[in-house]
Scaffold this active site. Structure first.
Site, PDB file in Angstrom:
ATOM      1  N   HIS A  68       2.691 -21.966   1.600  1.00  0.00           N
ATOM      2  CA  HIS A  68       2.621 -22.459   0.222  1.00  0.00           C
ATOM      3  C   HIS A  68       2.215 -21.377  -0.756  1.00  0.00           C
ATOM      4  O   HIS A  68       1.379 -20.517  -0.445  1.00  0.00           O
ATOM      5  CB  HIS A  68       1.623 -23.629   0.139  1.00  0.00           C
ATOM      6  CG  HIS A  68       2.035 -24.815   0.960  1.00  0.00           C
ATOM      7  ND1 HIS A  68       1.801 -24.886   2.314  1.00  0.00           N
ATOM      8  CD2 HIS A  68       2.704 -25.945   0.616  1.00  0.00           C
ATOM      9  CE1 HIS A  68       2.302 -26.027   2.780  1.00  0.00           C
ATOM     10  NE2 HIS A  68       2.843 -26.683   1.773  1.00  0.00           N
ATOM     11  N   ASP A  73       6.576 -23.009  -0.251  1.00  0.00           N
ATOM     12  CA  ASP A  73       6.720 -24.155  -1.151  1.00  0.00           C
ATOM     13  C   ASP A  73       5.852 -24.017  -2.396  1.00  0.00           C
ATOM     14  O   ASP A  73       4.812 -23.349  -2.383  1.00  0.00           O
ATOM     15  CB  ASP A  73       6.304 -25.449  -0.432  1.00  0.00           C
ATOM     16  CG  ASP A  73       7.314 -25.920   0.594  1.00  0.00           C
ATOM     17  OD1 ASP A  73       8.307 -25.209   0.836  1.00  0.00           O
ATOM     18  OD2 ASP A  73       7.098 -27.003   1.168  1.00  0.00           O
TER      19      ASP A  73
END
Length: 201
Positions: A171, A33
């Site tokens: 992430h 992400d």
């Protein structure tokens, strides 16, 4: 607070969201992400290539606008992309109109039928409105690479809880970098029982 493994009751309450692929036993699905990131994304891509692994990158529109070449590289190397909103909005704290507009803003540069709500937070009304255009993807395993209160060793330990069919969320941001750079190579090296694949629809 967050759950390393998303509780079954939450998955049932939000059954319109894809949390895992429970019918798959030999694959796990790495997702990243918040990118693309000018340093972290190329590092991830090189690592994935080394292990012949595929993944799905849920990108912010504002970052995709800054680094369109990285979006092209992700796709050219056989990975998937998904929409993660333009500016990382929290659906619980945003009007439906503003939230949906932000997603469409991201869609100008992140063209995908996959969507992941930032923080995993989306209202039922937002989910209903998106369901005709997107597959909404959350996760079943969150190792906590963003969590500065745990060690990189603990992050790796959480990653190693992966089971077949899991969607794992990691992430591409500076906050997560230390844990990610420690744990991801060791996880890929030690898990030859899994195929690492992108999410396909």
């Amino acid at each position: 607070m967050y759950f390393v493994r998303t509780p079954y009751i939450i998955q049932k309450l939000f059954s319109g969201i894809i949390w895992n692929f429970s019918d798959v036993t030999n694959k796990v699905y790495l997702t990243f992400d918040d990118g693309p990131h000018p340093e972290i994304t190329p590092w991830i891509l090189a690592l994935l290539k080394n292990y012949q692994a595929k993944a799905t990158f849920f990108c912010l529109g504002k970052n995709a606008e800054k680094y369109p070449g990285l979006i092209t590289q992700i796709l050219n190397e056989g990975h998937g992309i998904g929409n993660h909103t333009h500016t990382h909005l929290n659906g619980w704290r945003t009007t439906n109109e503003d939230y949906l507009q932000d997603i469409e803003n991201a869609n100008r540069t992140v063209k995908s039928s996959l969507f992941r709500p930032p923080y995993g937070r989306i209202t039922l009304a937002q989910l209903t409105q998106l369901s005709s255009s997107y597959k909404v993807i959350n996760w079943s395993l969150m190792p906590g690479d963003f969590d500065e209160s745990i060690t990189s060793v603990q992050c790796l330990h959480n990653l190693q809880k992966a089971q077949g069919g899991d969607i794992i969320v990691l992430h591409e941001n500076d906050k997560s970098r230390v844990h990610l750079e420690y744990s991801l190579p060791l996880f890929l090296e030690s898990n030859n029982r899994f195929i690492f694949d992108k999410i396909n629809f």
